[in-house]
Design a protein around this motif. Sequence first.
Motif, short mmCIF file in Angstrom:
data_model
loop_
_atom_site.label_atom_id
_atom_site.label_comp_id
_atom_site.label_asym_id
_atom_site.label_seq_id
_atom_site.Cartn_x
_atom_site.Cartn_y
_atom_site.Cartn_z
N SER A 1 0.83 -1.21 0.00
CA SER A 1 0.00 0.00 0.00
C SER A 1 0.85 1.25 0.00
O SER A 1 1.86 1.32 0.70
CB SER A 1 -0.91 0.02 1.23
OG SER A 1 -1.66 1.24 1.24
N ASN B 1 -4.72 -0.26 6.59
CA ASN B 1 -5.27 -1.56 7.00
C ASN B 1 -4.38 -2.74 6.61
O ASN B 1 -4.16 -3.65 7.41
CB ASN B 1 -6.67 -1.71 6.41
CG ASN B 1 -7.60 -0.63 6.94
OD1 ASN B 1 -7.66 -0.41 8.15
ND2 ASN B 1 -8.30 0.04 6.04
N SER B 2 -3.86 -2.70 5.40
CA SER B 2 -3.02 -3.83 4.98
C SER B 2 -1.68 -3.83 5.71
O SER B 2 -1.15 -4.88 6.05
CB SER B 2 -2.83 -3.84 3.45
OG SER B 2 -2.23 -2.65 3.01
N ASP B 3 -1.15 -2.64 6.00
CA ASP B 3 0.09 -2.54 6.80
C ASP B 3 -0.13 -3.18 8.18
O ASP B 3 0.71 -3.94 8.67
CB ASP B 3 0.45 -1.07 7.07
CG ASP B 3 1.32 -0.44 6.00
OD1 ASP B 3 1.27 -0.90 4.86
OD2 ASP B 3 2.03 0.53 6.32
N PHE C 1 -9.08 -0.82 -7.88
CA PHE C 1 -9.75 -1.12 -9.16
C PHE C 1 -9.67 -2.60 -9.50
O PHE C 1 -9.28 -2.99 -10.60
CB PHE C 1 -9.20 -0.24 -10.29
CG PHE C 1 -9.68 1.18 -10.21
CD1 PHE C 1 -10.82 1.60 -10.89
CD2 PHE C 1 -9.02 2.09 -9.40
CE1 PHE C 1 -11.28 2.90 -10.77
CE2 PHE C 1 -9.48 3.40 -9.27
CZ PHE C 1 -10.62 3.81 -9.96
N MET C 2 -9.99 -3.41 -8.50
CA MET C 2 -10.11 -4.87 -8.64
C MET C 2 -8.77 -5.60 -8.77
O MET C 2 -8.73 -6.80 -8.97
CB MET C 2 -11.01 -5.27 -9.84
CG MET C 2 -12.38 -4.63 -9.83
SD MET C 2 -13.32 -4.96 -8.33
CE MET C 2 -14.04 -6.54 -8.72
N ALA D 1 -12.56 -1.84 0.31
CA ALA D 1 -13.62 -1.04 0.95
C ALA D 1 -15.00 -1.65 0.74
O ALA D 1 -15.86 -1.58 1.62
CB ALA D 1 -13.59 0.38 0.38
N ARG D 2 -15.22 -2.21 -0.42
CA ARG D 2 -16.56 -2.72 -0.73
C ARG D 2 -16.87 -3.99 0.03
O ARG D 2 -15.98 -4.63 0.59
CB ARG D 2 -16.69 -2.97 -2.24
CG ARG D 2 -16.80 -1.68 -3.04
CD ARG D 2 -16.76 -1.93 -4.52
NE ARG D 2 -17.57 -3.06 -4.91
CZ ARG D 2 -17.43 -3.72 -6.07
NH1 ARG D 2 -16.50 -3.34 -6.92
NH2 ARG D 2 -18.20 -4.73 -6.37
N GLU E 1 -12.41 0.59 4.88
CA GLU E 1 -12.14 1.75 4.04
C GLU E 1 -11.19 2.73 4.70
O GLU E 1 -10.09 2.99 4.21
CB GLU E 1 -13.44 2.46 3.64
CG GLU E 1 -13.18 3.63 2.70
CD GLU E 1 -14.32 3.94 1.77
OE1 GLU E 1 -15.46 3.61 2.08
OE2 GLU E 1 -14.03 4.53 0.70
#
Length: 192
Positions: free
Chosen positions: A10, A16-18, A87-88, A131-132, A167
């Motif tokens: 990231s 969040n991923s960290d 973006f996926m 986020a989704r 998110e």
Amino acid sequence: MKKVIGIFGSPRPDGNSDILLNQALQGAMAGGASVERIMIRNLQIAPCNSCNACFEKGVCAIGDDMQKVYPQLVAADSILVASPVYFMGVTAQLKALIDRCQSFWAQKYILKLPIREDKRIARGFFIATAARSNGDNLFAGAVKTMKSFFHVLDARYTGDMLCSELEEKGAVHERDGLLQQAFNAGRQMFKV
Ligand SMILES: Cc1cc2nc3c(=O)[nH]c(=O)nc-3n(C[C@H](O)[C@H](O)[C@H](O)COP(=O)(O)O)c2cc1C
């Protein structure tokens, strides 16, 4: 001692991923492994320019920070990668690192050389945040990319943690169980 590397994909520090990857690395250390961190956002890694120089000797011709990362990838017994879904897919920063592994592809499939001299197969684990809410194959693109990355590195995809509905920075702290799950994944790394 087993060597674990954590690749932080990231661009957002302490996101969040960290947080999840740091938990997993704490778990790996608790399990007795040595840990190195690769913070991609602090490195200069150009995208692959398809010059095909690596087809000659399996070595990338671009002289940037990726040259420090290559030996770390080879030395690792386990590679933990974390990325938000963008973006996926994975982030552009992580994708640049992955694409630069084309030199490993050349080493394996053109030059027929092993990735590691002792032919050791490493382990690969992926942590993704998005986020989704999970649906519509939210993580499918990122997972496909990561499977391909681990495959070229002769690393077995041992599992993943795919975390939706995260998110804001630090949102992961409000979610029951995710930090512990990441810690456990790191700790169990060499048992799967
Ligand atoms: C450029 C950009 C693209 C994103 N694309 C998606 C997406 O396609 N799907 C999704 O669910 N979240 C998307 N997000 C949200 C992030 O995946 C989410 O906030 C994640 O928790 C961030 O992780 P981090 O805190 O480790 O950076 C996007 C965020 C950014 C900045």
